[in-house]
Design a protein around this motif. Structure first.
Motif, PDB file in Angstrom:
ATOM      1  N   ALA A  32       0.827  -1.203   0.000  1.00 55.21           N
ATOM      2  CA  ALA A  32       0.000   0.000   0.000  1.00 55.21           C
ATOM      3  C   ALA A  32       0.867   1.261   0.000  1.00 55.21           C
TER       4      ALA A  32
ATOM      5  N   HIS B 265      -7.017  -9.899  -0.635  1.00 56.35           N
ATOM      6  CA  HIS B 265      -7.273  -8.787   0.288  1.00 56.35           C
ATOM      7  C   HIS B 265      -6.137  -7.766   0.267  1.00 56.35           C
TER       8      HIS B 265
ATOM      9  N   LYS C  48      -7.159  -4.986  -2.002  1.00 60.90           N
ATOM     10  CA  LYS C  48      -8.032  -4.021  -1.331  1.00 60.90           C
ATOM     11  C   LYS C  48      -7.212  -3.007  -0.533  1.00 60.90           C
ATOM     12  N   ALA C  49      -6.139  -3.470   0.107  1.00 62.34           N
ATOM     13  CA  ALA C  49      -5.284  -2.557   0.871  1.00 62.34           C
ATOM     14  C   ALA C  49      -4.643  -1.515  -0.039  1.00 62.34           C
TER      15      ALA C  49
ATOM     16  N   LYS D 275      -5.834  -0.578  -3.030  1.00 65.17           N
ATOM     17  CA  LYS D 275      -6.919   0.251  -3.551  1.00 65.17           C
ATOM     18  C   LYS D 275      -7.304   1.341  -2.563  1.00 65.17           C
ATOM     19  N   GLU D 276      -7.340   1.014  -1.286  1.00 61.31           N
ATOM     20  CA  GLU D 276      -7.736   1.994  -0.269  1.00 61.31           C
ATOM     21  C   GLU D 276      -6.654   3.041  -0.012  1.00 61.31           C
ATOM     22  N   ALA D 277      -5.425   2.758  -0.475  1.00 59.07           N
ATOM     23  CA  ALA D 277      -4.312   3.673  -0.190  1.00 59.07           C
ATOM     24  C   ALA D 277      -4.117   4.737  -1.269  1.00 59.07           C
TER      25      ALA D 277
ATOM     26  N   THR E  56      -5.610   6.946  -5.046  1.00 60.17           N
ATOM     27  CA  THR E  56      -6.780   7.479  -5.758  1.00 60.17           C
ATOM     28  C   THR E  56      -6.771   7.105  -7.230  1.00 60.17           C
TER      29      THR E  56
ATOM     30  N   THR F  60     -12.404  -6.900  -3.445  1.00 63.37           N
ATOM     31  CA  THR F  60     -11.275  -5.963  -3.422  1.00 63.37           C
ATOM     32  C   THR F  60     -11.649  -4.536  -3.806  1.00 63.37           C
ATOM     33  N   SER F  61     -12.809  -4.349  -4.448  1.00 61.57           N
ATOM     34  CA  SER F  61     -13.213  -3.039  -4.980  1.00 61.57           C
ATOM     35  C   SER F  61     -12.227  -2.515  -6.021  1.00 61.57           C
ATOM     36  N   CYS F  62     -11.494  -3.423  -6.675  1.00 56.55           N
ATOM     37  CA  CYS F  62     -10.542  -3.005  -7.704  1.00 56.55           C
ATOM     38  C   CYS F  62     -11.280  -2.351  -8.871  1.00 56.55           C
TER      39      CYS F  62
END
Length: 340
Positions: free
Chosen positions: A165, A197, A200-201, A203-205, A207, A229-231
């Motif tokens: 991340a 997962h 996902k980490a 992706k959340e880090a 923009t 993962t919301s990728c």
């Protein structure tokens, strides 16, 4: 609620350029060459094509007419991302400049290859051992070109999603337009499942868009990786070699009967014959055949039957003999054949 297929079918803009969907061909050494990309393209639905990795040192002097790797069809240039590997910011920037001059869609920096020969050159995944150098490479390439800039990388050399991340944030800060993330540690040559997962980490880090990669073989896998993962999209590797029509299956819902398999094998053999010398074409066909055989329940004997020849004519005869009788398909690919 938007389905995974609908989301993947939605256009996305990266580096100011729109891409019709979010399902890409992953860069694959020894497999993602011009002939393979052509057969994938003929089936359609692949949002963006990536080359196999090219040496940044060689790219500025390469002749696309004879180079086995730095080669493309004019028809694919506007949708082709050329992947490069190298050890220094300067050599990577010079290679990127050549790629931009050729009018290709974008450039992809390889921080994922863990093959010893690449890592010994302080390239590929080895660069992740030196985060400052990795960031400097991305920054220098960004300064050199205006085309979309992708970074393909792994979790790192330790099983630590926080490191992945943090590197994602550094790559974004250095100017990357998108990340293609493979959630395995660098020494792991696919001996263990990828840890989605970790995507996902990352992706959340950041923009910028993040594309997930690793063990997406079926439409069910595609749905799960997107939902867990919301990728922003998915990069398909080995399954695209085994099933060049997989993009049409996943995005258009097309289904192909058993006759597609001999058709694919024969068409691919024709394409490598058109693109390369016979000896090299034979080697490339055998690499393809290993992945292709993973489609079948008894894949190992299928591979042996397909590959037991040293001429293109011999391989062509093998295809006809192999498919003279129906072959039983496997419900999921034989991972023992998905090597390399």
């Amino acid at each position: 609620m938007t389905s995974a297929r609908d989301m993947i079918n939605t256009p996305i803009t990266i580096g100011g350029k729109e891409i019709p969907n979010r399902l890409f061909l992953a860069p694959l050494a020894g497999l993602g060459h011009v002939a393979m990309r052509q057969i994938i393209d003929e089936f359609g639905s692949c949002g963006l094509l990536f080359s196999e990795m090219c040496s940044a040192k060689a790219v500025p002097q390469e002749n696309r007419e004879i180079s086995p790797m730095f080669r493309w069809r004019d028809e694919e240039a506007s949708r082709l991302v050329m992947q490069i590997f190298g050890a220094t910011p300067l050599e990577m920037a010079l290679a990127a400049e050549r790629i931009e001059r050729e009018g290709l869609f974008g450039v992809d920096i390889n921080f994922g290859c863990s093959v010893s020969g690449i890592c010994k050159k302080e390239s590929g995944a080895a660069v992740l051992k030196d985060p400052d150098r990795a960031e400097a490479i991305v920054r220098e390439v960004r300064k050199a070109v205006n085309i979309p800039l992708f970074v393909k990388y792994r979790t790192g050399w330790k099983d630590d999603p926080a490191f992945a991340a943090e590197m994602g944030k550094r790559f974004e800060g250095a100017g990357a337009d998108a990340l293609v993330f493979h959630p395995r540690v660098s020494p792991d040559r696919r001996s263990r499942p990828p840890k989605w997962h970790h995507i996902k980490a990352v992706k959340e880090a950041v923009t910028i868009p993040v594309f997930g990669n690793g063990n997406v073989f079926t439409h069910s896998d595609l749905t799960r990786i997107v939902e867990t993962t919301s990728c922003d999209g998915v990069s398909l590797g080995r399954i695209a070699i085994a099933r060049p029509f997989v993009f049409a299956e996943m995005l258009e819902g097309k289904s192909f009967g058993p006759n597609i398999y001999p058709q694919v094998a024969l068409r691919f053999l024709d394409l490598v014959e058109e693109a390369f010398s016979e000896g090299y074409a034979v080697r490339l066909y055998k690499k393809f055949a290993l992945y292709f055989a993973a489609n079948f329940k008894f894949g190992h004997p299928v591979f042996k039957q397909l590959a037991y020849a040293d001429t293109l004519d011999g391989l062509r005869e093998n295809i006809h003999a192999t498919f003279a009788s129906p072959l039983e398909l496997s419900s999921t690919p034989n991972l023992n054949l998905f090597t390399g």
